[in-house]
Motif scaffolding. Structure first.
Motif, PDB file in Angstrom:
ATOM      1  N   TYR A 199       0.828  -1.204   0.000  1.00  8.39           N
ATOM      2  CA  TYR A 199       0.000   0.000   0.000  1.00  8.39           C
ATOM      3  C   TYR A 199       0.863   1.255   0.000  1.00  8.39           C
ATOM      4  O   TYR A 199       1.845   1.355   0.720  1.00  8.39           O
ATOM      5  CB  TYR A 199      -0.925   0.030   1.224  1.00  8.39           C
ATOM      6  N   CYS A 250      -1.030   4.411  -0.235  1.00  8.96           N
ATOM      7  CA  CYS A 250      -1.963   5.288   0.467  1.00  8.96           C
ATOM      8  C   CYS A 250      -2.902   4.424   1.307  1.00  8.96           C
ATOM      9  O   CYS A 250      -3.791   3.757   0.770  1.00  8.96           O
ATOM     10  CB  CYS A 250      -2.758   6.116  -0.540  1.00  8.96           C
ATOM     11  N   SER A 251      -2.687   4.443   2.615  1.00 11.76           N
ATOM     12  CA  SER A 251      -3.546   3.637   3.479  1.00 11.76           C
ATOM     13  C   SER A 251      -4.906   4.296   3.685  1.00 11.76           C
ATOM     14  O   SER A 251      -5.889   3.616   3.988  1.00 11.76           O
ATOM     15  CB  SER A 251      -2.862   3.372   4.820  1.00 11.76           C
ATOM     16  N   VAL A 262      -4.802   2.531  -1.712  1.00 16.41           N
ATOM     17  CA  VAL A 262      -4.200   2.545  -3.048  1.00 16.41           C
ATOM     18  C   VAL A 262      -2.837   1.856  -2.981  1.00 16.41           C
ATOM     19  O   VAL A 262      -2.007   2.179  -2.132  1.00 16.41           O
ATOM     20  CB  VAL A 262      -4.047   3.987  -3.578  1.00 16.41           C
ATOM     21  N   VAL A 304      -0.755   2.892  -8.528  1.00 22.78           N
ATOM     22  CA  VAL A 304      -0.076   4.149  -8.865  1.00 22.78           C
ATOM     23  C   VAL A 304       0.696   3.976 -10.162  1.00 22.78           C
ATOM     24  O   VAL A 304       0.631   4.831 -11.061  1.00 22.78           O
ATOM     25  CB  VAL A 304       0.849   4.616  -7.718  1.00 22.78           C
ATOM     26  N   ALA A 324      -3.631  11.791  -7.781  1.00 29.89           N
ATOM     27  CA  ALA A 324      -4.732  12.086  -6.863  1.00 29.89           C
ATOM     28  C   ALA A 324      -6.059  12.177  -7.601  1.00 29.89           C
ATOM     29  O   ALA A 324      -7.083  11.685  -7.127  1.00 29.89           O
ATOM     30  CB  ALA A 324      -4.450  13.373  -6.098  1.00 29.89           C
ATOM     31  N   CYS A 381      -7.122   8.475  -8.446  1.00 30.85           N
ATOM     32  CA  CYS A 381      -7.470   7.478  -7.431  1.00 30.85           C
ATOM     33  C   CYS A 381      -7.567   8.019  -6.006  1.00 30.85           C
ATOM     34  O   CYS A 381      -7.689   7.239  -5.070  1.00 30.85           O
ATOM     35  CB  CYS A 381      -6.475   6.333  -7.468  1.00 30.85           C
ATOM     36  N   LYS A 382      -7.480   9.323  -5.818  1.00 31.40           N
ATOM     37  CA  LYS A 382      -7.575  10.005  -4.527  1.00 31.40           C
ATOM     38  C   LYS A 382      -6.346   9.843  -3.630  1.00 31.40           C
ATOM     39  O   LYS A 382      -6.303  10.416  -2.561  1.00 31.40           O
ATOM     40  CB  LYS A 382      -8.822   9.568  -3.751  1.00 31.40           C
ATOM     41  N   ALA A 383      -5.353   9.081  -4.035  1.00 33.94           N
ATOM     42  CA  ALA A 383      -4.149   8.912  -3.214  1.00 33.94           C
ATOM     43  C   ALA A 383      -3.492  10.262  -2.983  1.00 33.94           C
ATOM     44  O   ALA A 383      -3.305  11.042  -3.914  1.00 33.94           O
ATOM     45  CB  ALA A 383      -3.161   7.965  -3.885  1.00 33.94           C
ATOM     46  N   CYS A 418       1.435  10.068   1.918  1.00 36.28           N
ATOM     47  CA  CYS A 418       1.941   9.221   0.835  1.00 36.28           C
ATOM     48  C   CYS A 418       2.476  10.016  -0.353  1.00 36.28           C
ATOM     49  O   CYS A 418       2.997   9.431  -1.305  1.00 36.28           O
ATOM     50  CB  CYS A 418       0.835   8.287   0.361  1.00 36.28           C
ATOM     51  N   ILE A 471       4.602   8.670  -3.616  1.00 37.84           N
ATOM     52  CA  ILE A 471       4.067   8.781  -4.982  1.00 37.84           C
ATOM     53  C   ILE A 471       5.076   9.491  -5.874  1.00 37.84           C
ATOM     54  O   ILE A 471       5.338   9.061  -6.994  1.00 37.84           O
ATOM     55  CB  ILE A 471       2.702   9.501  -4.989  1.00 37.84           C
TER      56      ILE A 471
END
Length: 80
Positions: free
Chosen positions: A2, A4-5, A9, A14, A29, A32-34, A41, A45
């Motif tokens: 992972y 982004c916990s 994600v 990614v 982002a 996928c909103k990460a 995160c 990324i």
């Protein structure tokens, strides 16, 4: 693993978005909103994105290069 916990994600997700054209953490982002909740995160990324080839990034790099005129093309204003 992972990345982004907050949104679950993974690194593979990614990389998939990067392969599809996401070149920046902001574009990841959007996909996928990460990175949009706690932000913990974002550096990971950035590390995953690195400085790989990206058409948009190449265009941005070209815009940031200063324009240089040839010496023979420079004209000075005439004194009055």
């Amino acid at each position: 693993m992972y990345v982004c916990s907050c949104f679950g994600v993974t690194e593979a997700q990614v990389k998939k978005h990067a392969d599809a054209g996401a070149c920046t953490p902001r574009q990841i982002a959007s996909a996928c909103k990460a990175g949009t909740d706690c932000g913990g995160c974002v550096r990971r990324i950035q590390a995953l994105l690195g400085r790989g080839e990206c058409a948009r990034r190449e265009l941005l790099d070209q815009r940031q290069e200063p324009a240089v005129a040839a010496i023979g093309d420079v004209r000075l204003p005439e004194a009055a």
